[in-house]
Structures are given as C-alpha cells and as structure tokens.
Motif scaffolding. Structure first.
Motif, PDB file in Angstrom:
ATOM      1  N   LEU A   1      24.956  38.637  45.633  1.00 26.49           N
ATOM      2  CA  LEU A   1      24.840  39.309  47.322  1.00 26.49           C
ATOM      3  C   LEU A   1      26.395  39.716  47.196  1.00 26.49           C
ATOM      4  O   LEU A   1      27.350  38.651  47.013  1.00 26.49           O
ATOM      5  CB  LEU A   1      24.840  38.696  48.576  1.00 26.49           C
ATOM      6  N   GLY A   2      27.019  40.865  48.053  1.00 28.94           N
ATOM      7  CA  GLY A   2      28.162  41.183  48.528  1.00 28.94           C
ATOM      8  C   GLY A   2      28.496  41.897  48.888  1.00 28.94           C
ATOM      9  O   GLY A   2      27.483  42.269  49.676  1.00 28.94           O
ATOM     10  N   THR A   3      30.039  42.645  49.207  1.00 35.82           N
ATOM     11  CA  THR A   3      29.927  43.730  50.324  1.00 35.82           C
ATOM     12  C   THR A   3      29.923  45.158  49.246  1.00 35.82           C
ATOM     13  O   THR A   3      29.328  45.377  48.290  1.00 35.82           O
ATOM     14  CB  THR A   3      31.391  43.723  50.674  1.00 35.82           C
ATOM     15  N   VAL A   4      29.721  45.682  50.077  1.00 37.93           N
ATOM     16  CA  VAL A   4      29.835  47.366  49.258  1.00 37.93           C
ATOM     17  C   VAL A   4      30.803  47.500  48.670  1.00 37.93           C
ATOM     18  O   VAL A   4      30.417  48.059  47.577  1.00 37.93           O
ATOM     19  CB  VAL A   4      29.804  48.351  50.653  1.00 37.93           C
ATOM     20  N   SER A   5      31.847  46.581  48.442  1.00 37.43           N
ATOM     21  CA  SER A   5      33.180  47.119  47.535  1.00 37.43           C
ATOM     22  C   SER A   5      32.960  46.769  46.414  1.00 37.43           C
ATOM     23  O   SER A   5      32.780  47.009  45.273  1.00 37.43           O
ATOM     24  CB  SER A   5      34.253  46.960  48.103  1.00 37.43           C
ATOM     25  N   ASP A   6      32.570  45.165  46.895  1.00 38.22           N
ATOM     26  CA  ASP A   6      31.811  44.485  45.852  1.00 38.22           C
ATOM     27  C   ASP A   6      31.198  45.427  44.846  1.00 38.22           C
ATOM     28  O   ASP A   6      30.742  45.944  43.508  1.00 38.22           O
ATOM     29  CB  ASP A   6      31.286  42.590  45.588  1.00 38.22           C
ATOM     30  N   LEU A   7      29.664  45.253  45.275  1.00 37.52           N
ATOM     31  CA  LEU A   7      28.532  46.720  44.959  1.00 37.52           C
ATOM     32  C   LEU A   7      29.101  47.884  43.659  1.00 37.52           C
ATOM     33  O   LEU A   7      28.166  48.205  42.392  1.00 37.52           O
ATOM     34  CB  LEU A   7      27.360  46.772  45.468  1.00 37.52           C
ATOM     35  N   MET A   8      29.878  49.126  44.891  1.00 39.81           N
ATOM     36  CA  MET A   8      30.807  49.550  43.939  1.00 39.81           C
ATOM     37  C   MET A   8      31.520  49.673  42.859  1.00 39.81           C
ATOM     38  O   MET A   8      31.340  50.623  42.264  1.00 39.81           O
ATOM     39  CB  MET A   8      31.381  50.627  45.480  1.00 39.81           C
ATOM     40  N   SER A   9      31.725  48.435  42.724  1.00 38.41           N
ATOM     41  CA  SER A   9      32.457  48.015  41.929  1.00 38.41           C
ATOM     42  C   SER A   9      32.350  48.720  40.460  1.00 38.41           C
ATOM     43  O   SER A   9      31.378  47.571  40.841  1.00 38.41           O
ATOM     44  CB  SER A   9      33.447  46.796  42.357  1.00 38.41           C
ATOM     45  N   GLU A  10      33.280  49.027  39.382  1.00 34.50           N
ATOM     46  CA  GLU A  10      32.456  49.020  38.109  1.00 34.50           C
ATOM     47  C   GLU A  10      32.249  47.230  37.043  1.00 34.50           C
ATOM     48  O   GLU A  10      32.237  47.605  36.445  1.00 34.50           O
ATOM     49  CB  GLU A  10      33.108  49.629  37.407  1.00 34.50           C
ATOM     50  N   LYS A  11      33.236  46.710  37.896  1.00 29.94           N
ATOM     51  CA  LYS A  11      33.356  45.005  37.205  1.00 29.94           C
ATOM     52  C   LYS A  11      32.052  44.874  36.929  1.00 29.94           C
ATOM     53  O   LYS A  11      30.768  44.697  37.889  1.00 29.94           O
ATOM     54  CB  LYS A  11      34.173  44.553  38.543  1.00 29.94           C
ATOM     55  N   ARG A  12      31.624  44.255  36.214  1.00 29.02           N
ATOM     56  CA  ARG A  12      30.601  43.486  36.048  1.00 29.02           C
ATOM     57  C   ARG A  12      30.525  42.024  35.938  1.00 29.02           C
ATOM     58  O   ARG A  12      31.677  41.515  36.609  1.00 29.02           O
ATOM     59  CB  ARG A  12      30.638  43.600  33.965  1.00 29.02           C
ATOM     60  N   ILE A  13      29.189  42.313  35.964  1.00 27.33           N
ATOM     61  CA  ILE A  13      28.955  40.506  36.844  1.00 27.33           C
ATOM     62  C   ILE A  13      27.985  39.615  36.088  1.00 27.33           C
ATOM     63  O   ILE A  13      27.299  39.576  35.237  1.00 27.33           O
ATOM     64  CB  ILE A  13      28.957  40.592  38.357  1.00 27.33           C
ATOM     65  N   SER A  14      28.580  37.965  36.019  1.00 23.21           N
ATOM     66  CA  SER A  14      27.764  37.345  35.282  1.00 23.21           C
ATOM     67  C   SER A  14      27.109  36.437  36.073  1.00 23.21           C
ATOM     68  O   SER A  14      26.982  36.035  37.130  1.00 23.21           O
ATOM     69  CB  SER A  14      28.318  36.854  34.087  1.00 23.21           C
ATOM     70  N   LEU A  15      25.438  36.017  35.845  1.00 25.15           N
ATOM     71  CA  LEU A  15      25.012  35.241  36.517  1.00 25.15           C
ATOM     72  C   LEU A  15      24.478  33.792  36.170  1.00 25.15           C
ATOM     73  O   LEU A  15      24.133  32.985  36.610  1.00 25.15           O
ATOM     74  CB  LEU A  15      23.907  35.747  37.250  1.00 25.15           C
TER      75      LEU A  15
ATOM     76  N   ASP B   1      31.321  31.122  16.370  1.00 27.41           N
ATOM     77  CA  ASP B   1      30.977  29.947  17.449  1.00 27.41           C
ATOM     78  C   ASP B   1      30.438  31.277  18.936  1.00 27.41           C
ATOM     79  O   ASP B   1      31.196  31.548  18.992  1.00 27.41           O
ATOM     80  CB  ASP B   1      31.179  28.700  17.824  1.00 27.41           C
ATOM     81  N   LYS B   2      29.126  31.821  18.517  1.00 28.80           N
ATOM     82  CA  LYS B   2      29.181  32.150  19.714  1.00 28.80           C
ATOM     83  C   LYS B   2      29.204  31.951  20.899  1.00 28.80           C
ATOM     84  O   LYS B   2      30.210  33.168  22.107  1.00 28.80           O
ATOM     85  CB  LYS B   2      27.261  32.430  20.401  1.00 28.80           C
ATOM     86  N   ASN B   3      29.669  31.027  21.372  1.00 27.44           N
ATOM     87  CA  ASN B   3      30.240  29.474  22.595  1.00 27.44           C
ATOM     88  C   ASN B   3      31.555  30.367  22.857  1.00 27.44           C
ATOM     89  O   ASN B   3      32.487  30.147  23.753  1.00 27.44           O
ATOM     90  CB  ASN B   3      29.828  29.088  22.557  1.00 27.44           C
ATOM     91  N   LYS B   4      32.617  30.508  21.742  1.00 28.70           N
ATOM     92  CA  LYS B   4      33.764  30.929  21.992  1.00 28.70           C
ATOM     93  C   LYS B   4      34.020  32.028  21.752  1.00 28.70           C
ATOM     94  O   LYS B   4      34.958  32.974  21.918  1.00 28.70           O
ATOM     95  CB  LYS B   4      34.089  30.182  20.498  1.00 28.70           C
ATOM     96  N   VAL B   5      32.878  32.945  21.778  1.00 31.69           N
ATOM     97  CA  VAL B   5      33.660  34.189  21.798  1.00 31.69           C
ATOM     98  C   VAL B   5      34.315  34.871  22.878  1.00 31.69           C
ATOM     99  O   VAL B   5      33.614  34.689  24.471  1.00 31.69           O
ATOM    100  CB  VAL B   5      32.085  35.440  21.708  1.00 31.69           C
ATOM    101  N   VAL B   6      35.245  35.793  23.248  1.00 31.14           N
ATOM    102  CA  VAL B   6      35.642  35.967  24.237  1.00 31.14           C
ATOM    103  C   VAL B   6      36.149  37.715  24.444  1.00 31.14           C
ATOM    104  O   VAL B   6      35.587  38.839  23.169  1.00 31.14           O
ATOM    105  CB  VAL B   6      37.822  36.552  23.905  1.00 31.14           C
ATOM    106  N   TYR B   7      34.926  38.322  25.336  1.00 27.95           N
ATOM    107  CA  TYR B   7      34.109  39.650  25.503  1.00 27.95           C
ATOM    108  C   TYR B   7      35.756  40.188  26.504  1.00 27.95           C
ATOM    109  O   TYR B   7      36.678  39.625  26.976  1.00 27.95           O
ATOM    110  CB  TYR B   7      33.244  40.030  26.205  1.00 27.95           C
ATOM    111  N   LYS B   8      35.367  41.657  26.436  1.00 29.76           N
ATOM    112  CA  LYS B   8      36.577  42.080  27.539  1.00 29.76           C
ATOM    113  C   LYS B   8      35.214  43.777  27.829  1.00 29.76           C
ATOM    114  O   LYS B   8      35.003  44.177  27.103  1.00 29.76           O
ATOM    115  CB  LYS B   8      37.862  42.690  26.569  1.00 29.76           C
ATOM    116  N   GLU B   9      35.599  44.069  29.301  1.00 33.84           N
ATOM    117  CA  GLU B   9      35.033  45.037  29.821  1.00 33.84           C
ATOM    118  C   GLU B   9      35.935  46.584  29.754  1.00 33.84           C
ATOM    119  O   GLU B   9      37.450  46.635  28.981  1.00 33.84           O
ATOM    120  CB  GLU B   9      35.259  44.843  31.023  1.00 33.84           C
TER     121      GLU B   9
END
Length: 294
Positions: free
Chosen positions: A279-293, A73-81
C-alpha cells in the motif's frame, strides 16, 4: 584513491570477461532474466497509465560479489532497474484511473470535505498499520479546519487538491475552474507549506478543460479504480468484501472520512496486504520504481 581502485578493478573485470567461466555464467543468466521496461501510455479505457521500470543484472557488480568463491550464486546477483523510454510526464493531459498493471501496489485515496469526527480514528489505523494514504483536501474545508489538515500532514500522508467548494467542474467555466483549483493550492500552501501535484475532481465530474487546467497548474488529474461508495453507508464488512475482491495491481481505492471507512479500514488494509499488494501513496504508485514483496 578509492576511485582509481574502482577503475583498475573494472579494467581487470573487462579483461577477464572473455575467458572467465563465472563471468560468462553471469552474462548468460543476465540474458535469461532480463525484464523489459514498460512505457507509459494512453489506454483506450484507462487513459493515462504510468510506465514501470524493467530489470537487468548488473554484471560487473555481481561478478565482484561472487569472485572470491568463484561460484555462481543467484543470491549474490546484483540487479539494476531500466527506465522506460516514455514517461507519464511525456503523455498528453489525460485523467489517471490506475497505476501500472504490473506493479503490485494499491493506493488509498481519501477525499476530505466533511467527516471530521472520523479522521482521528482513520489516522490511528493508518499509523498502526504503517500505511500512507493520499488525502485530497477541499480548500474551504482546510480554511475551516486547519488543525485537522495539519494533523494529517504531520503524519506524512500525501496531500492533494480537491477543488475549493466541491463544485461540479464539468458544468463550470474555465475561469471558475482555475479559481477553484488555484484557490485550493493557495490555501494548502499557506496552511501546510506545500503545493499539491495531484488533483481529484469532486464527485469525479470533469471534462477535458478541467484536465487541461490542472495540467497548466502543474497537477495531474486522479480518478479511481475501485470505489468504496462509503457515502451510501454500506455495512463495513460488505464494503470491505466488495473492495478487496476488486483490487489488483495498480488499483486506486476511493474513500471518504465516513463511519464505514473508520470501522472497516483495518480489515481492508489487512486483506489487501494478504492478497500480496503493498500500500502506498499516489506518488508511490505513479513512480516507475519497481517494488519487491520479499
């Protein structure tokens, strides 16, 4: 006890890996869906650009979620960065004009050396739309207006360094530049109890010496991708239209506490979000962390 249970579970999963069709389906999906991380780099035009995490399937965690039904089930797939090999901190001192071009986020930069009368309205709009901006403070402004600096800080916006007296740092000596930056850090620390990690040169005027001094003071130098040119007093609707047509992944939008911004900020935020950006801060934008929309 729970730790032993987890270890036993992992051993069982490992034993099943070669024979279980569900486990093998998850492995195959993992190979197809992997997104490679992007290393930070120095671009010929954009200079320092932060990295961006990749993404892969956490096979064991996904298997645990699907094991009861024994159905993929694709909806149950767990991801890691997946972290890049090269980080922003690894690069030589360079100015930063944008975030990673794969990151669907935009940061608002608000340089503050004047415009007190527009700050309450700007804060009200940011709060209403649940947006955090990065405010770059002129040190002498903080000394004269500690209550406004505290108000901005209490709204949990990010605080940066904008030098002490709005100088043309390209024309200043190293000694003068160190004093401008250090004095501003000292004032911000005394007033707000924090030390900035981002520095925005007044009027965007700098040289490599400026960048190096900021680096020595443990700050990275921030410029911008899109300029509102609000100091020229454009019609708010015209300013918003110009900005929104130019923003993209990783854009940083420069503005000041001005009438056009106070009037047009609400529409700017709404239209940037409507284009699919967070929309985020400079720190948010510079972070390597992925974001989900989603």
């Amino acid at each position: 006890m729970a730790m032993r249970s987890d270890v036993r579970s992992d051993i069982l999963i490992s034993r099943e890996a070669n024979t279980n069709s569900l486990y093998q389906k998850i492995q195959a999906y993992s190979e197809q869906s992997r997104i490679e991380p992007i290393d930070a780099k120095v671009d010929r035009i954009w200079k320092a650009i932060p990295g961006y995490n990749g993404l892969e399937v956490n096979i064991k965690a996904s298997y645990k979620k699907m094991k009861a039904s024994n159905d993929f089930d694709k909806n149950k797939v767990v991801y890691k960065e997946i972290s890049p090999n090269v980080h922003l901190e690894d690069l030589e001192p360079q100015p930063i004009y944008r975030g990673n071009p794969q990151k669907p986020m935009v940061a608002l930069l608000i340089n503050v050396a004047w415009g007190n009368e527009y700050i309450p309205e700007i804060l009200k709009i940011l709060n209403k739309h649940q947006v955090k901006a990065t405010f770059f403070f002129d040190g002498s402004w903080v000394e004269k207006n500690p209550e406004l600096a505290i108000m901005i800080n209490k709204e949990n916006h990010e605080i940066g360094n904008h030098a002490y007296s709005h100088p043309d740092l390209k024309q200043r000596s190293m000694t003068d530049t160190i004093e401008e930056l250090q004095k501003t850090n000292d004032v911000i620390k005394a007033t707000l109890g924090k030390k900035p990690k981002w520095f925005a040169p007044p009027s965007g005027s700098f040289n490599q010496g400026t960048i190096n001094i900021a680096h020595q003071l443990n700050m990275k130098t921030i410029l911008w991708t899109v300029d509102t040119v609000d100091w020229k007093k454009p019609a708010p609707a015209e300013m918003v239209r110009s900005v929104v047509t130019k923003v993209g992944n990783g854009s940083m939008v420069l503005m000041h506490p001005t009438m056009p911004v106070a009037v047009g900020l609400k529409d700017m935020i709404s239209e940037i979000k409507a284009k699919g950006y967070q929309l985020g801060t400079v720190s948010d934008l510079m972070s390597e962390k992925r974001i989900s929309l989603n």
